[in-house]
Write a protein that holds these residues in place. Structure first.
Motif, PDB file in Angstrom:
ATOM      1  N   SER A   1      34.526  38.591  35.032  1.00 25.19           N
ATOM      2  CA  SER A   1      35.784  37.749  34.813  1.00 25.19           C
ATOM      3  C   SER A   1      35.647  37.409  33.455  1.00 25.19           C
ATOM      4  O   SER A   1      36.805  36.820  32.967  1.00 25.19           O
TER       5      SER A   1
ATOM      6  N   LYS B   1      39.278  42.518  39.062  1.00 22.06           N
ATOM      7  CA  LYS B   1      39.728  41.509  39.182  1.00 22.06           C
ATOM      8  C   LYS B   1      40.025  40.847  37.790  1.00 22.06           C
ATOM      9  O   LYS B   1      41.146  40.013  37.613  1.00 22.06           O
TER      10      LYS B   1
ATOM     11  N   CYS C   1      43.385  42.224  36.387  1.00 27.32           N
ATOM     12  CA  CYS C   1      44.525  41.406  37.090  1.00 27.32           C
ATOM     13  C   CYS C   1      44.842  39.879  37.006  1.00 27.32           C
ATOM     14  O   CYS C   1      45.808  39.783  37.228  1.00 27.32           O
ATOM     15  N   ASN C   2      43.946  39.414  36.189  1.00 29.36           N
ATOM     16  CA  ASN C   2      43.833  38.106  35.960  1.00 29.36           C
ATOM     17  C   ASN C   2      44.684  38.186  34.547  1.00 29.36           C
ATOM     18  O   ASN C   2      44.193  38.404  33.466  1.00 29.36           O
TER      19      ASN C   2
END
Length: 154
Positions: A104, A144, A147-148
């Motif tokens: 992330s 993830k 998609c952030n």
């Protein structure tokens, strides 16, 4: 002096490489990545999140994907002796494990490129079976990240 290529596979270099990735994975594991995690063991780092640590240190997590790209190139290179590729494969697995925890924080452009490479490797089965679980975990973390919409995490 020894050629630079041979230094990559010197026993001391291999030990340092393995140790560095294990240390980074251990540090990631010690830091709480989920503030709602009630199963974590008590530690002096219990109140520090991985996000806080990354932001405070101002680490550029692109080194994770850049390292993986270089490792993939070495593994696929005909110039690297086949008996040395197991060490590179092991390092790749360690790197993927850290990416699965820190994905992330990878810059979006690097996350997208790494995701594409991993997806292609998995689809074409151009990845050793012992690396697949770590590759899938890294793929999830990179998904993830992609998609952030909040690009301020890195």
């Amino acid at each position: 002096t020894e050629p630079k290529e041979n230094n990559l596979f010197d026993l001391n270099t291999e030990a340092l490489r393995t140790g560095a990735w294990c240390l980074l994975a251990a540090l990631c594991s010690c830091l709480d990545t989920d503030s709602n995690n009630t199963t974590k063991a008590p530690s002096s780092l219990a109140n520090v999140s991985l996000g806080q640590a990354v932001r405070t240190s101002r680490i550029d997590a692109s080194f994770l994907t850049l390292t993986l790209t270089k490792l993939r190139a070495l593994i696929n290179s005909s110039e690297v002796p086949s008996d040395k590729k197991a060490s590179l494969s092991s390092t790749s697995r360690d790197c993927l494990r850290v990416i699965s925890k820190m994905g992330s924080f990878v810059p979006l452009e690097d996350a997208t490129a790494c995701f594409s490479d991993l997806q292609n490797d998995l689809e074409s089965l151009n990845i050793s079976i012992d690396i697949m679980p770590a590759a899938v975990s890294a793929l999830i973390a990179l998904t993830k990240r992609m998609c952030n919409d909040d690009d301020s995490r890195h």
